[in-house]
Motif scaffolding. Sequence first.
Motif, PDB file in Angstrom:
ATOM      1  N   HIS A 177      -1.284   9.997   6.093  1.00 17.69           N
ATOM      2  CA  HIS A 177      -0.344   8.878   6.247  1.00 17.69           C
ATOM      3  C   HIS A 177      -1.087   7.662   6.790  1.00 17.69           C
ATOM      4  CE1 HIS A 177       3.046   6.477   7.636  1.00 17.69           C
ATOM      5  NE2 HIS A 177       3.776   7.178   6.784  1.00 17.69           N
ATOM      6  N   THR A 178      -0.836   6.494   6.197  1.00 24.40           N
ATOM      7  CA  THR A 178      -1.546   5.267   6.587  1.00 24.40           C
ATOM      8  C   THR A 178      -1.060   4.702   7.915  1.00 24.40           C
ATOM      9  OG1 THR A 178       0.008   3.873   5.388  1.00 24.40           O
ATOM     10  CG2 THR A 178      -1.960   4.616   4.191  1.00 24.40           C
ATOM     11  N   TYR A 224       0.652   7.161   1.697  1.00 23.86           N
ATOM     12  CA  TYR A 224      -0.387   8.164   1.931  1.00 23.86           C
ATOM     13  C   TYR A 224      -1.636   7.822   1.124  1.00 23.86           C
ATOM     14  CZ  TYR A 224       3.055  11.094   4.214  1.00 23.86           C
ATOM     15  OH  TYR A 224       3.994  11.573   5.088  1.00 23.86           O
ATOM     16  N   ALA A 225      -2.777   7.927   1.751  1.00 20.95           N
ATOM     17  CA  ALA A 225      -4.060   7.749   1.073  1.00 20.95           C
ATOM     18  C   ALA A 225      -4.865   9.015   1.289  1.00 20.95           C
ATOM     19  CB  ALA A 225      -4.796   6.549   1.639  1.00 20.95           C
ATOM     20  N   LYS A 267      -0.116  -4.050  10.172  1.00 14.24           N
ATOM     21  CA  LYS A 267      -1.219  -3.204   9.714  1.00 14.24           C
ATOM     22  C   LYS A 267      -2.227  -3.092  10.844  1.00 14.24           C
ATOM     23  CE  LYS A 267      -4.481  -2.627   5.955  1.00 14.24           C
ATOM     24  NZ  LYS A 267      -5.008  -3.136   4.703  1.00 14.24           N
ATOM     25  N   ASN A 325       0.967   2.511   8.459  1.00 15.52           N
ATOM     26  CA  ASN A 325       1.372   1.118   8.348  1.00 15.52           C
ATOM     27  C   ASN A 325       2.851   1.056   7.975  1.00 15.52           C
ATOM     28  OD1 ASN A 325      -1.246   0.172   8.864  1.00 15.52           O
ATOM     29  ND2 ASN A 325      -1.798   0.426   6.715  1.00 15.52           N
ATOM     30  N   GLU A 352       0.833  -1.203   0.000  1.00 15.53           N
ATOM     31  CA  GLU A 352       0.000   0.000   0.000  1.00 15.53           C
ATOM     32  C   GLU A 352       0.868   1.254   0.000  1.00 15.53           C
ATOM     33  OE1 GLU A 352      -4.049  -1.174   2.327  1.00 15.53           O
ATOM     34  OE2 GLU A 352      -2.295  -0.748   3.568  1.00 15.53           O
TER      35      GLU A 352
END
Length: 196
Positions: A92-93, A87-88, A113, A95, A84
């Motif tokens: 920031h994710t 950044y989504a 995760k 993970n 993944e």
Amino acid sequence: MKKVIVFILAFAQTIVYTQQKQVKDNFNVRIRLEKGDLNNDGLTDKTVITMDTIDAAVPLRLQIFLLQPNKQFKMIFSSTDVIEPQYANGIHTKNTIPYFFIEKGFLVMNSEKNDVRYEHKFIYKNGVFQLVKISSVVYDGKNSTIETVFDLLAGVRTETLKSLGSEKILKKNVKKIMIRPLPTLQNLRNFGNKLD
């Protein structure tokens, strides 16, 4: 005059093509490099994770190379879908970037995760990486952990509740679940929670 115009157009087209090609591949920061014998031929293969620093999502690319008898590496896998992006939608994710390493002929991916630690084990067969085992460890926030091991070859999923800091088993649950065909590294994200 026509030759000059044709030359200028051809030159301009070459420049545009070169710029497009350069923009396409901005995976210019190497994050991880691991080596080992993936196909049991006695040669040292490698996995490489690189990061695209131009894209706002900060995507990551996994590439796997087999060393050939002529001492040249042959790329057998490349994907930006396995890991993944960092950044989504600008957030920031949180993970971690997974570790891919080679152990006893298996490709192993360790990741975390949402505070769950995972280990995925793949075998390289017929040109694809088949998932043969997945395990996870979850801390319940109190005094125990839940360890889950799913052996996809045998079709057995075992969930064990243990006291923290002890091997004492509080509860054990075993299920038979057959998944065929086996998930592959290429389609792992499509399976998602079906494997948990």
